[in-house]
Design an enzyme around this catalytic site. Structure first.
Site, PDB file in Angstrom:
ATOM      1  N   HIS A  18      54.265  24.873  51.004  1.00  0.00           N
ATOM      2  CA  HIS A  18      53.710  23.500  50.654  1.00  0.00           C
ATOM      3  C   HIS A  18      52.403  23.772  49.647  1.00  0.00           C
ATOM      4  CE1 HIS A  18      52.051  19.159  50.699  1.00  0.00           C
ATOM      5  NE2 HIS A  18      51.041  20.157  51.295  1.00  0.00           N
ATOM      6  N   ASP A  27      49.764  22.687  47.194  1.00  0.00           N
ATOM      7  CA  ASP A  27      49.025  21.237  46.936  1.00  0.00           C
ATOM      8  C   ASP A  27      48.650  21.394  45.807  1.00  0.00           C
ATOM      9  OD1 ASP A  27      48.805  19.151  48.888  1.00  0.00           O
ATOM     10  OD2 ASP A  27      47.932  20.509  50.081  1.00  0.00           O
ATOM     11  N   ASP A  58      54.064  16.252  53.767  1.00  0.00           N
ATOM     12  CA  ASP A  58      52.662  16.259  54.210  1.00  0.00           C
ATOM     13  C   ASP A  58      51.790  14.444  54.195  1.00  0.00           C
ATOM     14  OD1 ASP A  58      49.735  17.262  54.925  1.00  0.00           O
ATOM     15  OD2 ASP A  58      49.527  17.928  53.221  1.00  0.00           O
ATOM     16  N   HIS A 118      49.141  13.870  46.768  1.00  0.00           N
ATOM     17  CA  HIS A 118      48.854  13.161  47.659  1.00  0.00           C
ATOM     18  C   HIS A 118      47.669  13.440  48.413  1.00  0.00           C
ATOM     19  CE1 HIS A 118      51.179  16.672  49.046  1.00  0.00           C
ATOM     20  NE2 HIS A 118      50.204  16.346  49.943  1.00  0.00           N
TER      21      HIS A 118
HETATM   22 ZN   LIG Z   1      49.418  18.619  50.878  1.00  0.00          ZN
END
Ligand SMILES: [Zn+2]
Ligand SMILES: *[C@@H]1O[C@H](CO)[C@@H](O)[C@H](O)[C@H]1NC(C)=O
Ligand SMILES: *[C@@H]1O[C@H](CO)[C@@H](O)[C@H](O)[C@H]1NC(C)=O
Ligand SMILES: *[C@@H]1O[C@H](CO)[C@@H](O)[C@H](O)[C@H]1NC(C)=O
Ligand SMILES: *[C@@H]1O[C@H](CO)[C@@H](O)[C@H](O)[C@H]1NC(C)=O
Ligand SMILES: *[C@@H]1O[C@H](CO)[C@@H](O)[C@H](O)[C@H]1NC(C)=O
Ligand SMILES: *[C@@H]1O[C@H](CO)[C@@H](O)[C@H](O)[C@H]1NC(C)=O
Ligand SMILES: *[C@@H]1O[C@H](CO)[C@@H](O)[C@H](O)[C@H]1NC(C)=O
Length: 910
Positions: free
Chosen positions: A19, A21, A143, A388
């Protein structure tokens, strides 16, 4: 290319994933390169290097990749031979793209226009690079902190077969596990004919982490699998039992996310241990074990669910608000970083203008198909901003500055392009010698050109597909000005505040309004056509500014604080900032009536009513929020009316369809309310309203915010927050924005209030909200335009029908343009406009000839005729389902309520 499964066993699909970001604790660049590892150890380039290496070692291994913003950078740095290897891994289904947008967007604070754009950007790169095998089948929002129905609708219309996420309310999750409703069919639109907006949706069992004890990344401490000779040490039977216990799913398949934040930098650790896990668990099958573990991907898992041909529960509301414990509601980020939220929204408006001008300016305004046009910097900056932890406001301060800087660079590139265009022959220009100035600080009444010049011209570009009336206020220095429009006619204006009414056909604003302005309250009177002549409709609106004091973590029920993510007031009653505001009538003139209210040195508001407009404008200024008293503060504005709204209120989903909300209530489960304020907050992206049989009060906002109705007739909106403690969700900083002078950020914004009978309210708030999103672009030049300059130009032949919104007009390739036409009304929302409406593509543009049109999926990565989504059985619904009208001819596009049509047009400049 999906792995074989065993129909008589429990199949455990291991999904190796990372994941990544697109900015959070570090900037997107720092994450890519692995810079500033003292903040967080994370380097995306090494992850991709390592995974590609490990995938080649065994054809059974799988990996999914999600964030195209990172993949795109990495790809461009690879040698041709590496690129060939990667393309082969993609073709063989060993490396699979999932989601595939530029980022994994936030769902609470994003606007659908920017979400569709960021998805399109990522999906286009994947299609251009890998073709059909690069097309993601599954949407993956593991997420984001709550899930919007409009996002599900968008994914369905983009052709995704399913959607998986990790976070939902803890009470909802507990119930779903018990009733085996972790997987469902989400009917994400009340207007579109099913299955157009139906999306199979699954809740992942462990958020997005591996099951406990199975984390084999270099960042984890779990023991590796120790085989030969100590295998007894590791209890494989226990592992098998663990999988069997995860029996809250309906089929004999379960999905296990094997990875987490920025994992797989040393992918060997993960794969070596998973290889062993598979080998030893499956070896037990010889002794009668019924567990079959395999490398898989979300789309292979989804395919098995589809083959099971079960009937799935139906979901029609959304997944807001999200709470992970009784006092932990993630409703603060709806408002966190209000200035960044506004800047992101204004940047969307700029990008749409930039895109439109590229198309209208023709090929010379743009030099290449991908990555070289002037709008591309802004496209990527906006793509990153949808992440996000970006527009959501949940990043560290230095990362927030980085997002803003990227957007500012995007603006600069678009301005270069606008200069070019204004010098080309295609587009009308106002003079060609004097430099064109974009006064970006008009929001704080600063524009050196208008302040110093005795004679200047203003150019207005309106990106909406219809005429609008837009009040303009410019700082000037002189005392007498004469203002004329393009035809030399005088424009009503007033010095101090110059209001220039732009080309205006007020097809809905045809009702006179007047206003009285006593202290702290406003009565809006309006005559409405649907009422008897002279009957006056009156609703009393009292608005005041309040603040909640933030919990500081010393509360006896829970130590949870208010922070970037979480809203937790320490008392349910807000404090009035000042009952006796100082009120000043600034202006009463033919163009505007305006009153200034100062509640305190850090809270003030200007109330305005413009001639010819029905809406009341509240321009609020909040900050620097004082915190010297040791209390964090969350500032709201509350509108108290005599509308009998009871417990109901309405909020939009990503700026499109509206959902009904009810205080202390969730449509799908018996709520135990533990936070009477924060647990009733919902995100609004463009509007919120309350109503009764006679009246609807709608508030249109200029950015995403949090809102609620906690009392009968009351609507509150959170404007700004400044907090002193971190809220323990990873960001590690209190949300206390320093602002320009380090004493706290000053935020300013506008709310537009309208009052209408409920059955005509949408006719007012729909165009009002679109006008707020796509604002006119103003530019200025010193002096007078030369005599032969064409002063007016319209890219469209005529205004679009009132129900139609021009969502996208963007150059695609040399001779093609992407257009999205949208029906902006919901079914049954408006007597006048909730009807199918038809647009003739050949009669759209004034300077472009349309030679051909091909319809695409909403994400523009698939031809409409090739779209073939998985079908799912669901419970019968009692609601009548909307029907859709068909196109009358190949050149005529019919839009049904809430429908978006995406077309690739072959065009030629006239
Ligand atoms: Zn995230
Ligand atoms: C799926 O189930 C339905 C009944 O729910 C049945 O009518 C249909 O034939 C089944 N389809 C397949 C491919 O098994
Ligand atoms: C005004 O707009 C500029 C960008 O054009 C932004 O940087 C600034 O923060 C805004 N000021 C306020 C008070 O909103
Ligand atoms: C405004 O006008 C005055 C007098 O004409 C002049 O002295 C001043 O410099 C002007 N201000 C600006 C910002 O041009
Ligand atoms: C809540 O805020 C008030 C100040 O308005 C303060 O007196 C009180 O101690 C706070 N309570 C908690 C539990 O933080
Ligand atoms: C409230 O407003 C009044 C009138 O403007 C002012 O005198 C007073 O100082 C304000 N109080 C606070 C707490 O800001
Ligand atoms: C809401 O307020 C109105 C008056 O404004 C009142 O008539 C109505 O009974 C109230 N409804 C509830 C549910 O309290
Ligand atoms: C996808 O990309 C291929 C080239 O890789 C191109 O031929 C095709 O037209 C693209 N599809 C769409 C829908 O744009």
């Amino acid at each position: 290319s999906c792995p074989a499964t065993n129909p008589s066993m429990l199949n455990v699909h291991l999904v190796p994933h990372t994941h990544d970001d697109v900015g959070w604790l570090k900037t997107v660049d720092q994450y890519y390169y692995g810079d500033r590892n003292n903040i967080q150890h994370a380097g995306v380039q090494y992850i991709l290097d390592s995974v590609i290496d490990q995938l080649q070692k065994d054809p059974a291994r799988r990996f999914i990749y999600v964030e195209t913003a990172f993949f795109y950078r990495w790809w461009r740095q690879q040698s041709q031979s590496t690129q060939r290897i990667v393309a082969q891994l993609v073709n063989e289904g060993r490396l699979e793209f999932i989601n595939g947008g530029w980022c994994m967007s936030d769902e609470a604070t994003t606007h659908y226009s920017a979400v569709i754009d960021q998805m399109t950007l990522g999906l286009r790169f994947l299609n251009d690079t890998f073709g059909e095998c690069g097309r993601p089948r599954v949407a993956w929002h593991i997420d984001p902190f709550g899930h919007a129905r409009e996002h599900a609708s968008i994914f369905a219309q983009m052709g995704y077969d399913g959607f998986f996420f990790g976070r939902l309310d803890y009470q909802d999750k507990a119930r779903r596990m018990k009733t085996k409703e972790m997987e469902m069919l989400w009917r994400a639109s009340e207007s579109l004919t099913p299955p157009l907006a139906d999306l199979f949706t699954g809740v992942l069992p462990n958020g997005y982490n591996p099951p406990e004890g199975f984390c084999w990344d270099q960042s984890c401490d779990d023991a590796p699998i120790r085989d030969d000779p100590d295998l007894e040490d590791y209890n494989v039977d226990e592992i098998v039992q663990k999988f069997l216990n995860a029996a809250f799913y309906k089929t004999n398949h379960i999905i296990m996310t094997m990875g987490s934040d920025f994992q797989y930098e040393n992918a060997n650790l993960w794969y070596k241990n998973m290889d062993k896990l598979i080998k030893y668990v499956n070896a037990l099958q010889a002794k009668g074990s019924k567990v079959n573990v395999l490398y898989s991907t979300p789309s292979c898992y989804l395919q098995e669910l589809n083959l099971a041909n079960l009937t799935w529960p139906l979901k029609t509301d959304d997944f807001f608000p999200y709470a992970d414990d009784a006092h932990d509601f993630w409703t603060g980020y709806f408002t966190s970083r209000p200035a960044l939220k506004l800047y992101e929204r204004l940047s969307n408006s700029r990008l749409q203008t930039c895109n439109q001008l590229e198309v209208l300016g023709g090929p010379k305004s743009k030099s290449g198909p991908f990555g070289e046009g002037d709008s591309d910097t802004m496209k990527r900056a906006m793509g990153v901003a949808q992440h996000h932890d970006a527009v959501s406001g949940t990043e560290k301060q230095h990362v927030a500055y980085d997002y803003a800087r990227r957007l500012a660079t995007g603006w600069a590139h678009c301005e270069v392009q606008k200069h070019k265009l204004h010098h080309s022959n295609t587009l009308a220009t106002l003079g060609s010698e004097a430099p064109r100035v974009f006064c970006e600080n008009l929001n704080i009444s600063v524009c050196p050109l208008t302040e110093s010049s005795h004679k200047f011209s203003m150019n207005v570009y309106n990106p909406l597909g219809r005429t609008v009336s837009w009040p303009v206020r410019l700082p000037v220095n002189g005392s007498v000005y004469s203002v004329t429009d393009a035809n030399g006619r005088a424009v009503d204006s007033q010095v101090g505040n110059v209001f220039i009414s732009l080309k205006c056909t007020c097809y809905i604003y045809d009702m006179k309004s007047s206003c009285l302005l006593p202290l702290l309250s406003v009565s809006m009177y309006q005559k409405s056509e649907s009422f008897q002549k002279n009957e006056v409709m009156c609703v009393f609106v009292l608005f005041g500014n309040y603040r909640y004091n933030a919990s500081a973590g010393n509360n006896k029920e829970s130590r949870q604080t208010s922070g970037a993510y979480i809203f937790r007031p320490n008392s349910s009653d807000p404090f009035v900032i000042n009952k006796t505001a100082e009120t000043q009538i600034v202006t009463v003139s033919s163009t505007v009536q305006e009153v200034t209210q100062r509640f305190s040195p850090w809270v003030s508001q200007v109330v305005r009513l413009y001639e010819g407009h029905r809406e009341l404008e509240l321009e609020w200024t909040v900050g620097p929020v004082p915190v010297a008293d040791g209390l964090g503060k969350e500032v709201i504005t509350r509108l108290d009316t005599d509308i009998k709204s009871s417990d109901y209120f309405y909020t939009d989903s990503n700026g499109r369809e509206v959902l009904e909300r009810r205080k202390d209530y969730r449509p799908t489960w018996e709520l135990k309310q533990t936070e009477p304020v924060a647990g009733n907050y919902y995100p609004i992206n463009s509007r919120a309203y309350i109503k009764d049989d006679k009246h609807q009060l709608t508030v249109v906002t200029d950015r995403s915010q949090g809102a609620s109705s906690l009392y009968n007739g009351s609507l509150e909106i959170m404007l700004h927050r400044r907090l002193l403690y971190d809220d323990f969700r990873g960001v590690g900083e209190p949300l206390s924005e320093p602002g320009e002078f380090s004493d706290g950020l000053v935020a300013r914004g506008r709310l537009l209030l309208t009052l209408s009978p409920p059955d005509t309210a949408a006719d007012v708030h729909r165009p009002l909200a679109q006008g707020m999103v796509l604002q006119p672009l103003l530019s200025f030049q010193d002096g007078t335009p030369s005599a032969n300059t064409k002063l007016e130009f319209s890219g469209l032949q005529t205004s679009l029908p009132p129900a139609v919104h021009l969502l996208t007009l963007s150059q695609w390739d040399k001779d093609t343009a992407l257009i999205r036409l949208e029906h902006q009304y919901q079914a049954k929302e408006s007597k006048t406009h909730s009807q199918p409406v038809t647009v003739n593509l050949q009669k759209l543009f004034s300077t472009l000839e349309v030679l051909g049109a091909s319809e695409m999926s909403l994400g523009a990565n698939q031809w409409k005729e090739d779209m073939n989504r998985l079908q799912w059985n669901t419970e019968k619904t009692s609601k009548p389902l909307p029907l859709s009208a068909k196109d009358p001819s190949p050149w005529e596009v019919t839009l049904n309520p809430m429908e978006i049509r995406t077309l690739l047009l072959r065009v030629r400049q006239l």
